[in-house]
Write an enzyme that holds these catalytic residues in place. Structure first.
Site, short mmCIF file in Angstrom:
data_model
loop_
_atom_site.label_atom_id
_atom_site.label_comp_id
_atom_site.label_asym_id
_atom_site.label_seq_id
_atom_site.Cartn_x
_atom_site.Cartn_y
_atom_site.Cartn_z
N HIS A 306 192.58 -5.56 -6.28
CA HIS A 306 192.98 -4.98 -4.88
C HIS A 306 192.82 -3.42 -5.11
CE1 HIS A 306 195.43 -4.22 -1.49
NE2 HIS A 306 195.13 -5.52 -1.15
N ASP A 363 194.84 -13.65 -1.80
CA ASP A 363 193.77 -14.61 -1.26
C ASP A 363 193.95 -15.73 -2.25
OD1 ASP A 363 191.99 -12.31 0.27
OD2 ASP A 363 192.93 -14.10 1.13
#
Ligand code: SDX
Length: 428
Positions: A306, A363
């Site tokens: 991320h 996700d």
């Protein structure tokens, strides 16, 4: 105000240091070019703040996420998606009357114009539902031309907000029914937002359908967890498009397109396809981890890493817990969940991931939950869009309420210097 000193060609320039309410500091470079003739360069905006926002706070080092100051863990446990939508868009938790009015408003705008049904007939059978969603949201603007105005009144913004949140569920569910060749189901006002979506997705005119409360609750949690995430790629796209005073419908449609990418919201679909591939090839997670580390391969461990979180994504932690609860409640034993857990374990014991602070993101586990709900893989990013819609709207509204200027970044030109035109006959 603290100052930063910049020395260019022996000249010292002082720049203000802006301090946020959580102590974050930024150098204000808004006048840098006028003062020094220079601009900054930051491909991907890794060190560039595009705005000052009061909506969502992320602390990537400590895995903190708060919507308008409220911790995501408390909202996921105690709130409802429409309540969180109100919180993000209007700035605080609604009282009972405000929540009732907002819910009533959304519930009564779930129908789309009957003419829009015809659009579904034109899409190919296997049209990706994100392509349908982006075009249908843009098409909504043609039925509400008044929303094109630059100077929308608060009342006109409010009705557009309710229409978008209400209709995205209908448009999304109908794109699923279209892909299955099944009859669409009209919204049912007696149901909750999540219940109504599940009803439109899975009910058939030929039999009774009861919304499963376990799935309804899990969907509510997932939508809350996806609702906003400060200046990510798709939200920045919404702000950028909205800064030209294009309509909110147009700005949201651009956000859907940006979210579709596999490096962003499209990752949830890629994660499941990656887990299915591991399963099909015998479950060797170590091989997938090695492939993700191989610089010769463009493959990345989808659902990992991320830009902001250099610790656990708090949303991934919650989703992983909800996965265990929901699959247990539903009596589902999904081998992909076990593969995901062992993939996480192997990756997080590997120095490549640890050194780069690559952890599971939102996700990584969300697709397991969507599968348990019966939602097909191609619909996963549509689900992300439904969740993120209130955040996109809130960010667009903040940008317009603050009268922010049209976004127009500068560049460093690295192309050819001036050269004369060459006639075709003289070219090699
Ligand atoms: C979302 O921004 C948001 O807030 C997004 C989001 C939201 O709610 O809006 O949180 C939603 O988009 C989550 C991210 C979903 N995407 C994926 O899961 C795709 C896989 N992840 C990556 O592609 C990547 O981690 C990003 C895109 C998420 C972040 O990329 P960055 O910040 O640009 O990091 P990078 O590409 O510079 O990577 C740094 C290093 C590189 O290695 P080195 O050059 O240092 O050797 O880490 C490596 C990368 O190769 N790396 C990975 C990796 N992610 C980064 N290596 C293997 N697998 C990965 N997943």
């Amino acid at each position: 105000m603290d100052k930063a000193k910049l020395i260019i060609d022996d000249q010292t320039h002082e720049l203000d240091i802006v301090v946020g309410t959580e102590g974050e500091r930024a150098i204000d470079i808004s006048n840098l070019r006028t003062e020094t003739g220079l601009i900054t360069s930051d491909s991907g905006f890794k060190s560039t703040g595009s705005t000052r926002s009061a909506i969502t706070f992320l602390d990537g080092e400590n895995g903190v996420l708060r919507y308008r100051g409220y911790p995501i863990e408390q909202l996921a446990e105690k709130s409802s998606f429409l309540e969180v939508a109100y919180l993000l868009i209007y700035g605080d938790l609604p009282n009972a009357t405000e929540l009732e009015n907002f819910t009533y408003g959304v519930t009564r705008h779930t129908l789309i114009h009957e003419d829009m049904k015809k659009f579904y007939e034109g899409y190919p059978a296997k049209a990706h539902p994100m392509g349908i969603l982006a075009s249908m949201i843009s098409a909504l603007s043609t039925f509400y031309p008044e929303a094109q105005k630059s100077d929308l009144s608060p009342k006109e913004v409010d009705i557009t907000v309710k229409r978008l949140i209400a209709k995205i569920a209908t448009i999304s569910a109908w794109s699923y029914k279209k892909s299955m060749g099944l009859p669409i189901m009209y919204p049912q006002n007696r149901l909750s937002y999540c219940g109504n979506f599940l009803h439109m997705m899975f009910a058939l005119p030929t039999e009774d359908y009861e919304v499963n409360p376990v799935i309804e609750k899990a969907l509510n949690t997932l939508l809350i967890l996806h609702a906003d995430h400060e200046q990510n790629c798709s939200t920045s796209t919404v702000r950028m498009a909205g800064s030209s005073h294009a309509s909110l419908y147009a700005a949201i449609s651009s956000g859907v397109c940006a979210l579709w990418g596999p490096l962003h919201g499209g990752a949830n679909q890629e994660v499941i396809e990656m887990l299915e591939k591991i399963q099909a090839e015998g479950g060797d997670v170590k091989k997938m981890v090695e492939k993700a580390k191989d610089k010769e391969s463009s493959f990345r461990l989808m659902g990992f890493g991320h830009r902001v979180y250099k610790n656990f994504d708090p949303r991934a932690k919650i989703i992983k817990e909800v996965c265990d609860e929901v699959l247990d409640d539903l009596g589902i034993d999904d081998p992909l969940l076990d593969i995901a857990k062992s993939l996480e374990e192997v990756a997080l014991s590997d120095s490549y991931f640890v050194d780069r602070k690559l952890y599971p993101n939102v996700d990584f586990y969300s697709g397991i939950l969507y599968r348990a709900m019966g939602i097909p893989t191609e619909m996963f990013t549509v689900m992300f869009s439904m969740g993120r819609l209130p955040g996109w709207i809130a960010q667009w509204k903040e940008m317009r309420d603050n009268n922010e200027p049209i976004s127009r970044p500068r560049q460093v030109y690295v192309g050819a210097n001036e050269r004369p035109y060459v006639d075709l006959k003289n070219r090699k």
